[in-house]
Design an enzyme around this catalytic site. Sequence first.
Site, PDB file in Angstrom:
ATOM      1  N   ARG A 188      -4.146  -2.420 -17.518  1.00 54.25           N
ATOM      2  CA  ARG A 188      -4.688  -1.864 -15.810  1.00 54.25           C
ATOM      3  C   ARG A 188      -6.376  -1.956 -16.438  1.00 54.25           C
ATOM      4  O   ARG A 188      -7.184  -0.577 -16.560  1.00 54.25           O
ATOM      5  CB  ARG A 188      -4.560  -0.103 -16.387  1.00 54.25           C
ATOM      6  CG  ARG A 188      -2.851   0.139 -15.460  1.00 54.25           C
ATOM      7  CD  ARG A 188      -3.611   0.896 -14.086  1.00 54.25           C
ATOM      8  NE  ARG A 188      -2.354   0.482 -13.401  1.00 54.25           N
ATOM      9  CZ  ARG A 188      -1.706   1.726 -13.428  1.00 54.25           C
ATOM     10  NH1 ARG A 188      -1.883   2.896 -13.184  1.00 54.25           N
ATOM     11  NH2 ARG A 188      -0.589   2.452 -12.297  1.00 54.25           N
ATOM     12  N   ASP A 244      -0.633  -4.297  -6.957  1.00 58.74           N
ATOM     13  CA  ASP A 244       0.379  -3.105  -7.334  1.00 58.74           C
ATOM     14  C   ASP A 244       1.320  -3.385  -6.994  1.00 58.74           C
ATOM     15  O   ASP A 244       1.904  -4.291  -6.164  1.00 58.74           O
ATOM     16  CB  ASP A 244      -0.644  -1.452  -6.528  1.00 58.74           C
ATOM     17  CG  ASP A 244       0.486  -0.923  -7.947  1.00 58.74           C
ATOM     18  OD1 ASP A 244      -0.778   0.817  -8.073  1.00 58.74           O
ATOM     19  OD2 ASP A 244       1.546  -0.157  -6.647  1.00 58.74           O
ATOM     20  N   ARG A 299      -9.947   3.268 -12.790  1.00 60.75           N
ATOM     21  CA  ARG A 299     -10.817   3.921 -12.771  1.00 60.75           C
ATOM     22  C   ARG A 299     -11.690   4.154 -13.926  1.00 60.75           C
ATOM     23  O   ARG A 299     -12.588   5.176 -14.004  1.00 60.75           O
ATOM     24  CB  ARG A 299     -10.305   5.106 -12.350  1.00 60.75           C
ATOM     25  CG  ARG A 299      -9.434   5.313 -10.956  1.00 60.75           C
ATOM     26  CD  ARG A 299      -8.447   6.790 -10.927  1.00 60.75           C
ATOM     27  NE  ARG A 299      -6.975   5.799 -11.470  1.00 60.75           N
ATOM     28  CZ  ARG A 299      -6.091   6.755 -11.430  1.00 60.75           C
ATOM     29  NH1 ARG A 299      -6.209   7.367 -10.668  1.00 60.75           N
ATOM     30  NH2 ARG A 299      -5.099   6.008 -12.119  1.00 60.75           N
ATOM     31  N   ARG A 306     -14.641   1.828  -5.493  1.00 61.62           N
ATOM     32  CA  ARG A 306     -13.112   2.380  -4.999  1.00 61.62           C
ATOM     33  C   ARG A 306     -13.706   3.768  -4.330  1.00 61.62           C
ATOM     34  O   ARG A 306     -12.980   3.937  -3.195  1.00 61.62           O
ATOM     35  CB  ARG A 306     -12.614   3.140  -5.868  1.00 61.62           C
ATOM     36  CG  ARG A 306     -11.681   3.951  -6.332  1.00 61.62           C
ATOM     37  CD  ARG A 306      -9.634   3.375  -5.823  1.00 61.62           C
ATOM     38  NE  ARG A 306      -8.828   3.603  -5.523  1.00 61.62           N
ATOM     39  CZ  ARG A 306      -8.712   4.267  -4.362  1.00 61.62           C
ATOM     40  NH1 ARG A 306      -8.817   4.435  -3.379  1.00 61.62           N
ATOM     41  NH2 ARG A 306      -7.421   4.997  -4.453  1.00 61.62           N
ATOM     42  N   TYR A 309      11.100   3.713  -7.042  1.00 66.47           N
ATOM     43  CA  TYR A 309      10.245   4.169  -5.787  1.00 66.47           C
ATOM     44  C   TYR A 309      10.432   3.775  -4.262  1.00 66.47           C
ATOM     45  O   TYR A 309      10.258   5.339  -4.333  1.00 66.47           O
ATOM     46  CB  TYR A 309       8.698   3.662  -5.797  1.00 66.47           C
ATOM     47  CG  TYR A 309       7.820   3.762  -7.062  1.00 66.47           C
ATOM     48  CD1 TYR A 309       6.662   5.167  -7.107  1.00 66.47           C
ATOM     49  CD2 TYR A 309       7.699   3.249  -7.911  1.00 66.47           C
ATOM     50  CE1 TYR A 309       6.656   5.171  -8.290  1.00 66.47           C
ATOM     51  CE2 TYR A 309       7.550   3.530  -9.357  1.00 66.47           C
ATOM     52  CZ  TYR A 309       5.920   4.332  -9.001  1.00 66.47           C
ATOM     53  OH  TYR A 309       5.705   4.974 -10.008  1.00 66.47           O
TER      54      TYR A 309
HETATM   55  O1  CP3 Z   1      -2.813  -3.719 -14.697  1.00 62.61           O
HETATM   56  C1  CP3 Z   1      -3.859  -3.907 -14.145  1.00 62.61           C
HETATM   57  O2  CP3 Z   1      -4.920  -4.113 -14.180  1.00 62.61           O
HETATM   58  C2  CP3 Z   1      -3.548  -4.737 -12.767  1.00 62.61           C
HETATM   59  C3  CP3 Z   1      -3.050  -3.136 -11.438  1.00 62.61           C
HETATM   60  C4  CP3 Z   1      -1.873  -2.612 -11.694  1.00 62.61           C
HETATM   61  C5  CP3 Z   1      -2.144  -1.176 -11.138  1.00 62.61           C
HETATM   62  N1  CP3 Z   1      -0.886  -1.147 -10.544  1.00 62.61           N
HETATM   63  C6  CP3 Z   1      -3.216  -0.791  -9.892  1.00 62.61           C
HETATM   64  C7  CP3 Z   1      -3.915   0.402  -9.247  1.00 62.61           C
HETATM   65  C8  CP3 Z   1      -1.131  -2.734 -12.230  1.00 62.61           C
HETATM   66  C9  CP3 Z   1      -0.699  -3.913 -12.734  1.00 62.61           C
HETATM   67  C10 CP3 Z   1       0.264  -1.889 -11.868  1.00 62.61           C
HETATM   68  C11 CP3 Z   1       0.913  -1.690 -12.136  1.00 62.61           C
HETATM   69  C12 CP3 Z   1       1.532  -0.573 -11.561  1.00 62.61           C
HETATM   70  N2  CP3 Z   1       1.677  -0.233 -10.305  1.00 62.61           N
HETATM   71  C13 CP3 Z   1       3.087   0.364 -12.077  1.00 62.61           C
HETATM   72  C14 CP3 Z   1       3.280  -0.202 -13.511  1.00 62.61           C
HETATM   73  C15 CP3 Z   1       2.882  -0.138 -14.698  1.00 62.61           C
HETATM   74  C16 CP3 Z   1       3.107   0.954 -15.082  1.00 62.61           C
HETATM   75  O3  CP3 Z   1       1.782   1.880 -14.475  1.00 62.61           O
HETATM   76  O4  CP3 Z   1       3.935   1.667 -15.453  1.00 62.61           O
HETATM   77  C17 CP3 Z   1       3.361   0.997 -11.260  1.00 62.61           C
HETATM   78  C18 CP3 Z   1       4.333   1.919 -12.028  1.00 62.61           C
HETATM   79  C19 CP3 Z   1       2.162   1.705 -10.762  1.00 62.61           C
HETATM   80  C20 CP3 Z   1       2.836   2.580  -9.488  1.00 62.61           C
HETATM   81  C21 CP3 Z   1       1.921   3.010  -9.281  1.00 62.61           C
HETATM   82  N3  CP3 Z   1       0.242   2.861  -8.847  1.00 62.61           N
HETATM   83  C22 CP3 Z   1       1.037   4.700 -10.115  1.00 62.61           C
HETATM   84  C23 CP3 Z   1       2.446   5.768 -10.239  1.00 62.61           C
HETATM   85  C24 CP3 Z   1      -0.430   4.751  -9.618  1.00 62.61           C
HETATM   86  C25 CP3 Z   1      -0.395   6.074  -9.377  1.00 62.61           C
HETATM   87  C26 CP3 Z   1      -0.766   6.667 -10.807  1.00 62.61           C
HETATM   88  C27 CP3 Z   1      -2.256   5.769 -10.747  1.00 62.61           C
HETATM   89  O5  CP3 Z   1      -2.802   5.557 -11.848  1.00 62.61           O
HETATM   90  O6  CP3 Z   1      -3.113   6.996 -10.589  1.00 62.61           O
HETATM   91  C28 CP3 Z   1      -0.638   3.864  -8.920  1.00 62.61           C
HETATM   92  C29 CP3 Z   1      -2.487   4.045  -8.491  1.00 62.61           C
HETATM   93  C30 CP3 Z   1      -3.258   2.257  -9.219  1.00 62.61           C
HETATM   94  N4  CP3 Z   1      -2.430   1.257  -9.389  1.00 62.61           N
HETATM   95  C31 CP3 Z   1      -4.096   2.551  -9.537  1.00 62.61           C
HETATM   96  C32 CP3 Z   1      -4.998   1.623 -10.434  1.00 62.61           C
HETATM   97  C33 CP3 Z   1      -5.874   0.338 -10.279  1.00 62.61           C
HETATM   98  C34 CP3 Z   1      -5.746   3.760  -9.553  1.00 62.61           C
HETATM   99  C35 CP3 Z   1      -5.303   3.521  -7.727  1.00 62.61           C
HETATM  100  C36 CP3 Z   1      -7.348   4.661  -8.067  1.00 62.61           C
HETATM  101  O7  CP3 Z   1      -7.706   4.137  -8.089  1.00 62.61           O
HETATM  102  O8  CP3 Z   1      -6.776   5.980  -7.370  1.00 62.61           O
END
Ligand code: CP3
Length: 333
Positions: free
Chosen positions: A22, A72, A26, A35, A148
């Site tokens: 990540r 994602d 954010r 964003r 999911y």
């Molecule tokens: O790592 C990186 O920088 C690359 C981008 C990336 C995102 N999601 C962007 C994202 C990667 C590799 C993921 C993987 C992901 N997504 C996983 C596996 C890793 C983990 O965290 O366990 C999972 C389970 C998801 C599903 C997901 N996407 C969730 C549960 C959420 C919400 C939780 C949160 O942190 O808000 C997201 C949203 C998400 N994916 C964001 C980002 C930057 C936040 C979105 C926002 O800006 O509101």
Amino acid sequence: MSDIKKVIINKKTDLNPIWIMRQAGRYLPEFREIRKQNTDFIKLCLNQELSSEITLQPLKRFDLDAAIIFSDILMLPYGLNQKVEFKKNFGPLLGELNLNEILKLEEIDFVQKILPVYKAINIVSKNQLTKNKSTIGFVGAPWTLLVYMINKQSPKLKLKNDFFKDNFLIKKILIILEKFLKVHIKNQIDNGADIIQIFDSWAGLLEKKDLPNYVYIPTLNLVEFVKTLGVPVICFPRGIKDYKNYCETVKPDAICIDYEVDPIQIRKEITIPVQGGLDPKILLTDKDNLGKEAKKYLDIFKNHPYIFNLGHGVLPETDPNMVDYLVKTVKDY
Ligand code: CP3
């Protein structure tokens, strides 16, 4: 070749490369700025100009060894025509799962729907900022995506009691996931991803007896597929208790460990290259503590091929100065 690949392929132990799960997200004000103007997260992921720019943001600030594409794992169910939304202060929310419709889906329609993800990878991998560095493509593991798709939101601490009730549906979905995950992986590699990471964020929800059917076998199929394409594959089975058994069964090229597992035990038991481990909450403390904790991992994996990373994604409330300090600590080690 990137330092990360030298660690994975040539088993180098003196390089200490670092990237952060990540890393584009954010905690960076420049991400929040974009964003704010792009409230639809999926649309943002499908805007190759913006998603490539976001991917490169952390590389402009820090001396990281890889870009991980801003996308994602849920772009996959989205590509399968299941509705996916990201709700503020809630997380992902998926729509009804229509098996008949998914069964009819053609590969070209799937690829067309998420094409900007591949275009973004192409832009990133050709940018000067990734020269001699890796561009990491990724997918969710079949199990985590199944969670999911069926649960339609993050499962928090445990699965609902009736999660497994529709065995026919689960079997069918796993077959479809395998097919389209391979398509998704291949397209990322064809567009410049030189490493693939498989995120199995919910591996820890399963009982030991269910691991072979839902984690080991489906992930092994993907790992073998990535290997045929000549690209290293890193697996992150978060929360799995038995990393040794996982590595021996699934045989990834490198294993990413979570922050709950004891790194000393990993060092003793695991022979393949290791990545990650540091608790993301350490970045919320102070520099002295961060330096100390980071060095703990570097010391433990001193004579072992090791890629520095966290044991889960960097938290949104993290101060970017702490990330800067972490990267410098690792580079100066
Ligand atoms: O790592 C990186 O920088 C690359 C981008 C990336 C995102 N999601 C962007 C994202 C990667 C590799 C993921 C993987 C992901 N997504 C996983 C596996 C890793 C983990 O965290 O366990 C999972 C389970 C998801 C599903 C997901 N996407 C969730 C549960 C959420 C919400 C939780 C949160 O942190 O808000 C997201 C949203 C998400 N994916 C964001 C980002 C930057 C936040 C979105 C926002 O800006 O509101």
